[in-house]
Design a protein around this motif. Structure first.
Motif, mmCIF file in Angstrom:
data_model
loop_
_atom_site.group_PDB
_atom_site.id
_atom_site.type_symbol
_atom_site.label_atom_id
_atom_site.label_comp_id
_atom_site.label_asym_id
_atom_site.label_seq_id
_atom_site.Cartn_x
_atom_site.Cartn_y
_atom_site.Cartn_z
ATOM 1 N N HIS A 1 -0.343 -12.349 8.731
ATOM 2 C CA HIS A 1 1.070 -10.979 8.112
ATOM 3 C C HIS A 1 0.365 -10.324 7.384
ATOM 4 N N THR A 2 -1.066 -9.552 7.951
ATOM 5 C CA THR A 2 -1.402 -8.324 8.142
ATOM 6 C C THR A 2 -1.516 -7.392 8.920
ATOM 7 N N PHE A 3 -0.762 -6.362 8.528
ATOM 8 C CA PHE A 3 -0.799 -5.257 9.727
ATOM 9 C C PHE A 3 -2.256 -4.050 9.859
ATOM 10 N N GLU A 4 -2.560 -4.221 10.494
ATOM 11 C CA GLU A 4 -3.794 -3.480 11.587
ATOM 12 C C GLU A 4 -3.901 -2.973 12.606
ATOM 13 N N PRO A 5 -4.639 -2.279 13.386
ATOM 14 C CA PRO A 5 -4.432 -1.414 14.701
ATOM 15 C C PRO A 5 -4.690 -2.797 16.061
ATOM 16 N N ALA B 1 -0.167 2.572 5.566
ATOM 17 C CA ALA B 1 -0.976 1.977 6.686
ATOM 18 C C ALA B 1 -0.774 2.683 8.217
ATOM 19 N N SER C 1 -6.880 1.791 9.170
ATOM 20 C CA SER C 1 -5.863 1.271 8.033
ATOM 21 C C SER C 1 -5.903 -0.102 8.082
ATOM 22 N N GLN C 2 -5.367 -0.875 7.313
ATOM 23 C CA GLN C 2 -5.291 -2.248 6.716
ATOM 24 C C GLN C 2 -3.411 -1.904 6.325
ATOM 25 N N ALA C 3 -2.725 -3.290 6.069
ATOM 26 C CA ALA C 3 -1.754 -3.852 5.075
ATOM 27 C C ALA C 3 -1.076 -5.382 4.897
ATOM 28 N N PHE C 4 -1.419 -5.285 3.165
ATOM 29 C CA PHE C 4 -1.001 -7.263 3.348
ATOM 30 C C PHE C 4 -0.642 -7.541 2.320
ATOM 31 N N ILE D 1 -0.387 -0.041 15.177
ATOM 32 C CA ILE D 1 -0.111 -0.473 13.790
ATOM 33 C C ILE D 1 0.993 -2.155 14.340
#
Lengths: 387, 165
Positions: free
Chosen positions: A172-176, B8, B18-21, A4
């Motif tokens: 600015h999004t956290f993702e794999p 996330a 998962s995805q966090a923003f 992530i």
């Protein structure tokens, strides 16, 4: 291995793996996290290059031009007003055929001041001679950097390249994200081998005066290189796929277009939301698909025409407006040019400007509008705010 | 946003995508901000904000005066709220889970930063992330004593909530 990470940090990792010798950038929202991380990497000794702290975007790209002409692999990143400020140098870099890679964290242009996403900034430099490729998510945005350097530096191309990702929505999004190893990237992307460079022993100049008897030929050559970039892109992306397994081989990419009666055409992160909306519409029996435009420059007209063959209605989602154009959107104009002989119903729907959220229901509405033949227009417009 | 990012990460370590923003452009410590997290069994493509959450976490109860934090919360949804007081205006069909995360954070961390404490409460209340995954993500994010303290804060809240369920 997937991990992530924030989109911006994934891009910074990609840039580090490309081993730029010079990074020169001026921080601006929403590009900031990319260059902050790169500055850290240089300060910590993780990136063996020079980070030039400049006082403006104009200087950022100017120093990239100098360093690139001297034979270095160089990198910059910007957005919106920053890109507008460097516009003069943007044209110069292309004219000097310098293979600079620059990330654009797409953002609206003022006035009024707005820090949020649309794609007006890169699109306004459509005719500058830079290639423009758009990533849908953090993984694609990251991977396109590896492809961009290899493509830009090819001797039959030698053009600079924007790698575009939607500001905030991807940055600015956290993702794999799967981050390749240095060894893998070193195998894929060899050191920059400049065809021409500034060299005291073999003096030459870049970007000099060109009189009417030769200027036009320079412009011809830039365009010819841009056309060659299409085949070069496909080759390099195929090589990337063979090595890393991720497929970006198309300058466009279709999603559920087989037997589609209506097609959405879009660029960047909205393609993800569109795919989810299309799955729901397909489940409800609607014949809908998506054509994602990965490369806006060069614009892959032949691929667009082939991919949309047999589609009745084409709805182009525009995160830009070409003010004063009847068609409203810059992407729609290109699509219409590509397919006007095959399909009469090609519409631009402008929305998501200045960061307005686009939801699945918006996509469904646009599909409905295209089926009804509703003309080019805005979507998600707040009528109550209009005089 | 830190809490969203950590959730996330922990969810990802629990083997889901998962995805966090954040609500873009306004994310600063101390200001009223929103952040969003999505989980899914497959790669997440959707990029719009979240309008109908299954769960909400409210870090600061004073926001309830000004903002309808329950807007869109699904029937049967869970709201994890940092308070010991009664929560007014909670819609019917929503499970309210109160925890004094500020108190726990002050005791364990010495600072009123409730992210990791609320994360522990969220894990226990929803079962969406395991305690092990939560610990692993805190170990990745923080180093040494700071990681230990945050794990202790999260575990304290986790055990309180589990004990009440």
């Amino acid at each position: 291995m997937l991990q992530i990470t924030e989109g911006s940090h994934a891009v910074a990792e990609a840039v580090k793996l490309c081993r730029p010798q010079v990074v020169s950038a001026y921080p601006i929202t929403p590009q900031t996290h990319i260059v902050e991380r790169l500055a850290e990497m240089v300060a910590d000794g993780d990136l063996n290059g020079e980070y030039i702290c400049v006082e403006s975007e104009f200087s950022a790209l100017s120093s990239c031009v100098g360093a690139s002409a001297a034979g270095s692999r160089v990198y910059s990143a910007t957005t919106s007003q920053g890109l507008a400020f460097m516009a003069e140098v943007v044209f110069n870099a292309a004219g000097m055929r310098l293979p600079i890679v620059m990330t654009i964290a797409n953002r609206a242009l003022g006035a009024p001041l707005n820090i949020w996403n649309d794609q007006q900034d890169s699109i306004f430099l459509r005719d500058s001679g830079w290639m423009q490729i758009y990533g849908e998510d953090a993984q694609e945005a990251m991977d396109l950097h590896f492809i961009a350097y290899k493509l830009a530096e090819r001797h039959d191309v030698l053009l600079p390249c924007f790698v575009c990702l939607d500001g905030f929505i991807v940055s600015h999004t956290f993702e794999p994200v799967d981050i390749p190893s240095q060894k893998e990237i070193d195998e894929f992307l060899p050191a920059f081998n400049p065809l021409h460079r500034l060299d005291a022993k073999n003096p030459m100049s870049f970007g000099m005066y060109a009189t009417p008897d030769c200027y036009q030929e320079f412009r011809y050559e830039i365009n010819a290189a841009m056309i060659r970039a299409k085949a070069a892109y496909r080759e390099i992306a195929a090589e990337f796929k063979a090595k890393f397994g991720r497929d970006y081989t198309g300058l466009v990419e279709g999603y559920r277009l087989e037997d589609a009666e209506t097609a959405i055409v879009a660029m960047g992160s909205i393609c993800g939301t569109a795919k989810d909306a299309i799955d729901e519409m397909r489940d409800a029996g609607e014949k809908v698909g998506l054509l994602k435009i990965r490369s806006f420059r060069p614009f892959p007209s032949e691929e667009v025409r082939t991919a949309l063959k047999g589609v009745k209605n084409i709805a182009v989602i525009e995160k830009n407006i070409s003010i004063g154009s009847r068609m409203l959107g810059a992407v729609g104009l290109e699509v219409k040019d590509a397919v006007y002989k095959d399909s009469p119903n090609i519409f631009s729907y402008v929305g998501g400007l200045g960061g307005r959220d686009i939801r699945k229901r918006d996509i469904k509405q646009i599909v409905q509008w295209a089926k009804e033949g509703r003309n080019d227009c805005f979507f998600g417009l707040r009528e109550e705010l209009l005089k | 946003m830190t809490a969203a990012e950590l959730i996330a990460m922990a969810a990802f370590k629990s083997n889901v995508y998962s995805q966090a923003f954040p609500a873009f452009g306004v994310e600063r410590r101390g200001a009223p901000v929103q952040a969003f997290v999505r989980f899914d069994d497959r790669k997440i493509r959707l990029r719009s904000q979240i309008y109908e959450p299954d769960y909400i976490i409210v870090q600061d109860i004073t926001l309830l005066k000004d903002v309808n934090v329950f807007a869109g919360l699904k029937e049967g949804g869970i709201a994890v709220i940092n308070t010991e007081k009664d929560v007014e205006n909670a819609p019917a069909g929503v499970k309210i889970l109160k925890i004094n995360a500020t108190k726990i954070a002050l005791e364990v961390l010495g600072l009123p930063i409730e992210n990791t404490t609320l994360m522990g409460a969220f894990a226990a209340a929803t079962g969406e992330i395991s305690l092990d995954a939560l610990k692993a993500s805190l170990n990745e994010r923080f180093a040494g004593p700071l990681a230990e303290k945050n794990i202790r804060a999260a575990e304290t809240a986790y055990n309180i909530v589990k004990g009440e369920m």
